[in-house]
Design an enzyme around this catalytic site. Structure first.
Site, PDB file in Angstrom:
ATOM      1  N   GLU A 146     -10.783   5.450  -2.660  1.00 36.61           N
ATOM      2  CA  GLU A 146     -10.378   6.436  -3.676  1.00 36.61           C
ATOM      3  C   GLU A 146     -11.226   6.286  -4.944  1.00 36.61           C
ATOM      4  OE1 GLU A 146      -6.083   6.105  -4.103  1.00 36.61           O
ATOM      5  OE2 GLU A 146      -5.797   7.427  -2.399  1.00 36.61           O
ATOM      6  N   GLU A 151      -5.860   7.973   5.132  1.00 34.30           N
ATOM      7  CA  GLU A 151      -4.543   7.638   4.574  1.00 34.30           C
ATOM      8  C   GLU A 151      -3.703   8.891   4.531  1.00 34.30           C
ATOM      9  OE1 GLU A 151      -4.057   5.550   0.865  1.00 34.30           O
ATOM     10  OE2 GLU A 151      -5.866   4.364   1.235  1.00 34.30           O
TER      11      GLU A 151
END
Ligand code: BG6
Length: 466
Positions: free
Chosen positions: A174, A361
């Site tokens: 991320e 995810e």
């Protein structure tokens, strides 16, 4: 419509070193940025040398010692892929050493060997929300361009060591999170100004590109991707100003992808830097390095949000400045549930990049109840995952190339935002209480056999609802 997933689709789960391993100071591991944030990424930084305390992540779910049992459970569900990360501070405790810590390298050798026993393909993140803390204290984190060399040395070390065992890699987890939580992302204080944050991010983008180059050199048959927090924003209304607000909000995370996939800063970011008086120091060597682009794009997806030009509506936003969507329900943690958003996001990224995508995810954090008979009836999780996977199949039908799906937290783990255990994602329940007590025993939830069936049938058991 028939649900169709490609034959070689990678099915599995995703975990991260600092949220599962524990053993935070064992076998020569150095203190990491995650260790000094014992209350999670939105909590305070604590001086772990001065304060005596035990943090949830110190022991976590003790994956460091229990991984054989956990990997066997993943294999029982039929995983063909497990995403985890290497803790950089296990390999280079301070981050600036020349020689790696052999005990740290050995741990991951054993873990990858265990996965190989069951033909589980490793997908390995080089840095998942952690870095050696010494690099923050002594160098000022990613604000210092020396970090590019330290990271490259770390990346080359693990590529060389695991070249026969790991063929799928990701650079920074991320990577766009630094705009919301600079300490976790780039090792800068939370109140750093934009100039400092974007410069540190620039160094990290260069480091990511250098890792891509090194990976291709050292492991020619590998594939390496980036990892974005897929925070898709819709316009709150059809007002053109809201549409422009949504474009601008999406550009703030898509620019990371644009640099990593296309190899240079897009025009809209040059304008943004100019208008915000941000003057990035970009050397000719940096510009050359950025040309080494990723093979695939990976991302996390939990929720969507709205963007607006109306200041009064903006006030309703949460910690990530996300304005709620009036048409969606939210999880117990206020994350708005939007399965179709995943299809929209997959289409959007594929149209933009025309490169394979990997959902690394996705999942539902919820409070689970362990019943007296030892069961956990997590139908809410089954529903959430079913509905999202149906949308993945829809996107595949739309022509999007999707490599795989690793649901977040296949085994309960310590949450990133608040370092809590009450928020659980797993198919496997871990007997761990909020005060840190508990046997750490592993218990299969109802979703365990559900996911096993989904994988075994390659998605055929998923249910399309209206
Ligand atoms: C992602 C992170 O942001 O979301 C994970 O990559 C994290 O590390 C996950 O655990 C879910 O967030 P949380 O706060 O519920 O653990």
């Amino acid at each position: 419509m028939n649900l169709h997933f490609p034959k070689n689709f990678l099915w599995g789960g995703a975990i991260a070193a600092n949220q599962v391993e524990g053993a935070y100071n064992e076998d020569g591991k150095g203190l990491s940025s995650a260790d000094v944030k014992p209350y999670g990424i939105f909590g305070d930084v604590v001086d772990r040398q001065a304060v005596t305390m035990t943090a949830m992540k110190d022991r976590a779910i003790d994956f460091y010692h229990r991984y054989p049992e956990d990997v066997a459970l993943f294999a029982e569900m039929g995983f063909s892929c497990l995403r985890t990360s290497i803790a950089w501070s296990r390999i280079f405790p301070h981050g600036d050493e020349k020689q790696p810590n052999e005990a740290g390298l050995t741990f991951y050798d054993k873990l990858f060997d265990e996965m190989a026993k069951y033909q589980i393909t490793p997908l390995i993140t080089l840095s998942h929300y952690e870095m050696p803390y010494h690099l923050i204290e002594a160098y000022g984190g990613w604000g210092n361009r020396k970090l590019i060399d330290f990271f490259e040395h770390y990346a080359r070390t693990v590529f060389t060591r695991y070249k026969d065992k790991v063929k799928y890699w990701l650079t920074f987890n991320e990577i766009n999170m630094s705009l919301h939580e600079p300490f976790t992302g780039v090792g800068l204080p939370g109140d750093s100004n934009k100039q400092a944050i974007y410069q540190a991010i620039h160094h990290q983008l260069v480091a990511s590109a250098k890792a891509v180059k090194a990976c291709h050199e050292i492991i020619p048959d590998s594939q390496i991707g980036n990892m974005l927090l897929g925070g898709i924003a819709y316009p709150l209304t059809p007002k053109p100003d809201d549409v422009l607000a949504a474009i601008a909000e999406n550009q703030q995370w898509l620019y990371f992808g644009d640099v990593q996939v296309r190899g240079s800063y897009p025009g809209y970011m040059k304008r943004f830097f100019k208008e915000n008086h941000i003057d990035l120091q970009i050397t000719p060597e940096d510009t050359d390095a950025l040309k080494y682009t990723v093979d695939f794009i990976s991302f996390s997806y939990y929720m969507s949000c709205c963007a607006t030009a109306d200041d009064r509506e903006k006030l309703k936003g949460n910690i990530l400045d996300m304005v709620p969507n009036p048409y969606l329900e939210a999880s117990e943690w206020g994350w708005q549930i939007d399965p179709k958003g995943l299809r929209i996001l997959l289409n959007m990224l594929y149209e933009r990049y025309q490169k394979p995508l990997f959902i690394v995810e996705n999942g539902l954090g919820a409070k689970d109840t362990l019943e007296a008979d030892g069961t956990v009836n997590d139908d809410y999780r089954i529903n959430y995952l079913n509905d999202h996977l149906v949308q993945v199949a829809q996107a595949i039908e739309d022509g999007v190339a999707v490599m795989g799906y690793t649901s977040w937290g296949p085994i309960d783990l310590i949450s990133a935002s608040k370092a809590e255990i009450v928020k659980r994602y797993g198919f496997i329940y871990v007997d761990l209480n909020p005060d840190g007590s508990g046997s750490l025993n592993r218990i299969k939830k109802k979703s365990f056999s559900w996911y096993k069936d989904v994988i075994e049938s390659n998605g055929k058991t998923l249910v399309i609802k209206s």
